[in-house]
Design a protein around this motif. Sequence first.
Motif, PDB file in Angstrom:
ATOM      1  N   ASN A 151      13.368 -42.352  12.001  1.00 16.81           N
ATOM      2  CA  ASN A 151      11.996 -42.560  12.462  1.00 16.81           C
ATOM      3  C   ASN A 151      10.993 -41.675  11.736  1.00 16.81           C
ATOM      4  OD1 ASN A 151      11.957 -44.521  14.850  1.00 16.81           O
ATOM      5  ND2 ASN A 151      13.658 -43.187  15.399  1.00 16.81           N
ATOM      6  N   ASP A 191       8.456 -51.306  15.374  1.00 11.34           N
ATOM      7  CA  ASP A 191       9.614 -52.017  15.945  1.00 11.34           C
ATOM      8  C   ASP A 191       9.718 -53.448  15.442  1.00 11.34           C
ATOM      9  OD1 ASP A 191      10.365 -49.805  17.422  1.00 11.34           O
ATOM     10  OD2 ASP A 191       9.377 -50.490  19.270  1.00 11.34           O
ATOM     11  N   VAL A 226      12.572 -52.583  12.792  1.00  8.77           N
ATOM     12  CA  VAL A 226      13.779 -51.834  13.150  1.00  8.77           C
ATOM     13  C   VAL A 226      14.904 -52.836  13.387  1.00  8.77           C
ATOM     14  CG1 VAL A 226      14.811 -50.248  14.826  1.00  8.77           C
ATOM     15  CG2 VAL A 226      12.400 -49.988  14.172  1.00  8.77           C
ATOM     16  N   TYR A 253      11.654 -54.829  22.645  1.00 11.82           N
ATOM     17  CA  TYR A 253      12.500 -54.153  21.653  1.00 11.82           C
ATOM     18  C   TYR A 253      13.984 -54.329  21.993  1.00 11.82           C
ATOM     19  CZ  TYR A 253      14.721 -50.155  19.262  1.00 11.82           C
ATOM     20  OH  TYR A 253      15.545 -49.355  18.515  1.00 11.82           O
ATOM     21  N   VAL A 266      18.068 -45.007  13.314  1.00  9.98           N
ATOM     22  CA  VAL A 266      17.201 -45.206  12.154  1.00  9.98           C
ATOM     23  C   VAL A 266      16.459 -43.901  11.933  1.00  9.98           C
ATOM     24  CG1 VAL A 266      16.922 -47.685  12.511  1.00  9.98           C
ATOM     25  CG2 VAL A 266      15.285 -46.107  13.542  1.00  9.98           C
ATOM     26  N   THR A 301      17.210 -53.904  15.302  1.00  7.00           N
ATOM     27  CA  THR A 301      17.783 -53.691  16.630  1.00  7.00           C
ATOM     28  C   THR A 301      19.054 -54.519  16.868  1.00  7.00           C
ATOM     29  OG1 THR A 301      16.110 -55.254  17.444  1.00  7.00           O
ATOM     30  CG2 THR A 301      15.671 -52.930  17.754  1.00  7.00           C
ATOM     31  N   THR A 327      12.876 -40.332  20.301  1.00  9.42           N
ATOM     32  CA  THR A 327      12.391 -41.270  19.293  1.00  9.42           C
ATOM     33  C   THR A 327      10.911 -41.059  19.037  1.00  9.42           C
ATOM     34  OG1 THR A 327      14.043 -42.940  19.856  1.00  9.42           O
ATOM     35  CG2 THR A 327      12.046 -43.708  18.769  1.00  9.42           C
ATOM     36  N   THR A 366      15.060 -49.108   7.876  1.00 10.91           N
ATOM     37  CA  THR A 366      13.894 -49.815   8.415  1.00 10.91           C
ATOM     38  C   THR A 366      13.103 -50.415   7.248  1.00 10.91           C
ATOM     39  OG1 THR A 366      12.539 -47.809   8.331  1.00 10.91           O
ATOM     40  CG2 THR A 366      13.718 -48.253  10.380  1.00 10.91           C
ATOM     41  N   ALA A 399      10.374 -43.368   8.390  1.00  9.32           N
ATOM     42  CA  ALA A 399       9.669 -44.631   8.596  1.00  9.32           C
ATOM     43  C   ALA A 399       8.195 -44.398   8.889  1.00  9.32           C
ATOM     44  CB  ALA A 399      10.319 -45.404   9.740  1.00  9.32           C
TER      45      ALA A 399
END
Length: 337
Positions: A161, A274, A291, A75, A159, A293, A191, A324, A164
Amino acid sequence: MNIRDVAAAAGVSVATVSRVLSPKPGSQTVRPETRQRVLEVVDRVGYRPNDLARALLQDRTATVGLVLPDISNPYYPPLVRGVEDAASTLGYRVMLCNTDRDEEKTATYVDTLIKTRVDGIIIAGGSTTMPMLRDVFEPYRTKVVVVGRHELEYPSIQVDNVAAMGEVIGYLTGLGHRRIGFIAGPASSITVQDRVEGYRAALRAAGIGYNEDLVREGDLQEQSGYDVAGELAAQPTRPTALVAANDRMAVGAMAALTDAGLRVPADVSLVGFDDVSLASYIRPALTTVSVPTYDMGGAAMELLAREFEEGGGTPEPGARVLSTTLMVRESCAAPPR
């Protein structure tokens, strides 16, 4: 060789050499032919500026610290690349620190970064232990930006979470799944807490009761995903779908289901989180939440640079939330009859 020797060899003043070698925009005021002559002397004699002395003089090192919990987690490399690319464009260097999610190691690294006079610090990977850093930061003016949702009063890049995970559960219930297992991560991760909250809220919204027998805690690595999925698959009434809090555990879960003689997705659907690079290359390709990143890393560096320009004391906390995307691939289907 020191800067005075370089100036004498090039036939210019010490101030001119300093401007040529400075990362600041003022270095562009030197005439091109003079700049070239200075650089040729620097190259010939192998002169290296004393960054520490310059930092003490200018109160600026053009260096930022990046604190990560686990660089072996796929990640994080795109996030690091996002920070580094943005930092390079903005004229900064990056010092990387890997904490292994250890509170004492985290505090030691942050203290070291402050002592080396970095201009700012980016902290990634939310944890409930992070508030102890308040005491470390308190006496200093170091700028701080966090990536992810933290219990720290600093600007952040995040983001959603909860939303999502709600989208994931909504997708699975739309396929007809009612018995959905969840492989969570460490409870100390904020998270993970958000993803658990999203899981529970989405089940409620679908009229499905929360069943603690379908939830297990992993450690965000492949082996724990393998172990937990094996336990869930061995239940008398096994889940028809599994959601893992990250892709690493989802990959381990897929291996465990296959070893148990179950087919993904014909017998058990599987979703990760992810969208690491591996997710689209395993077979069946993993349905997961993408995600951004790389963008989060770049946004964090840009936000930190903005804090440098604005100066002042501790910045006001605030969050920039990036979107996301649910990446529907091959690992999900309607539940078996």
